[in-house]
Design a protein around this motif. Structure first.
Motif, PDB file in Angstrom:
ATOM      1  N   CYS A   1      46.630  30.827  53.523  1.00 31.67           N
ATOM      2  CA  CYS A   1      45.312  30.720  52.873  1.00 31.67           C
ATOM      3  C   CYS A   1      44.189  30.970  53.861  1.00 31.67           C
ATOM      4  N   ASN A   2      44.321  30.464  55.078  1.00 29.46           N
ATOM      5  CA  ASN A   2      43.294  30.690  56.093  1.00 29.46           C
ATOM      6  C   ASN A   2      43.211  32.158  56.490  1.00 29.46           C
TER       7      ASN A   2
ATOM      8  N   GLN B   1      36.250  38.703  44.341  1.00 26.67           N
ATOM      9  CA  GLN B   1      37.579  38.470  43.757  1.00 26.67           C
ATOM     10  C   GLN B   1      38.140  39.755  43.172  1.00 26.67           C
ATOM     11  N   LYS B   2      37.303  40.509  42.501  1.00 22.28           N
ATOM     12  CA  LYS B   2      37.737  41.775  41.907  1.00 22.28           C
ATOM     13  C   LYS B   2      38.224  42.736  42.992  1.00 22.28           C
TER      14      LYS B   2
ATOM     15  N   ASP C   1      45.108  42.377  46.881  1.00 22.91           N
ATOM     16  CA  ASP C   1      45.462  42.378  48.297  1.00 22.91           C
ATOM     17  C   ASP C   1      45.884  40.993  48.773  1.00 22.91           C
ATOM     18  N   LEU C   2      45.149  39.967  48.350  1.00 23.75           N
ATOM     19  CA  LEU C   2      45.484  38.608  48.783  1.00 23.75           C
ATOM     20  C   LEU C   2      46.882  38.221  48.324  1.00 23.75           C
TER      21      LEU C   2
ATOM     22  N   SER D   1      50.128  32.889  45.504  1.00 22.31           N
ATOM     23  CA  SER D   1      50.193  32.885  44.053  1.00 22.31           C
ATOM     24  C   SER D   1      48.763  33.018  43.530  1.00 22.31           C
ATOM     25  N   ALA D   2      48.602  33.072  42.227  1.00 24.41           N
ATOM     26  CA  ALA D   2      47.285  33.302  41.635  1.00 24.41           C
ATOM     27  C   ALA D   2      46.283  32.208  41.982  1.00 24.41           C
ATOM     28  N   GLN D   3      46.687  30.938  41.937  1.00 29.23           N
ATOM     29  CA  GLN D   3      45.716  29.865  42.121  1.00 29.23           C
ATOM     30  C   GLN D   3      45.064  29.881  43.506  1.00 29.23           C
ATOM     31  N   PRO D   4      45.814  29.917  44.609  1.00 29.04           N
ATOM     32  CA  PRO D   4      45.127  29.953  45.902  1.00 29.04           C
ATOM     33  C   PRO D   4      44.386  31.264  46.144  1.00 29.04           C
TER      34      PRO D   4
END
Length: 78
Positions: free
Chosen positions: A34-35, A57-58, A63-64, A71-74
């Motif tokens: 996450c970092n 975000q778009k 990429d993230l 996953s989607a939430q983080p």
């Protein structure tokens, strides 16, 4: 109650996690990912002069997930 919406009070407190060594390792790996993802998103935002969360975000969501295994939430949290 305010109109039809209810705004519950917030309660805060300390919570102590006691993960197993395997869980602790997984939590640490997730936090590190996450970092790294946040640093990447920050670089993209700066380079492309993105000022709003939705625009960023778009631009970086796929990429993230792909680059950092999130996953989607983080991938969408601040």
């Amino acid at each position: 109650m305010l109109g039809r919406y209810h705004f519950p009070s917030q309660r805060r407190g300390a919570l102590r996690l006691l993960p197993t060594p395997e869980q602790a390792s997984a939590l640490e790996a997730t936090l590190r990912a996450c970092n790294r993802a946040a640093a990447y998103a920050s670089q993209v935002a700066f380079a492309q002069e993105l000022k709003d969360r939705n625009g960023l975000q778009k631009e970086v969501y796929a990429d993230l997930k792909a680059m950092f295994g999130l996953s989607a939430q983080p991938a969408v949290r601040r």
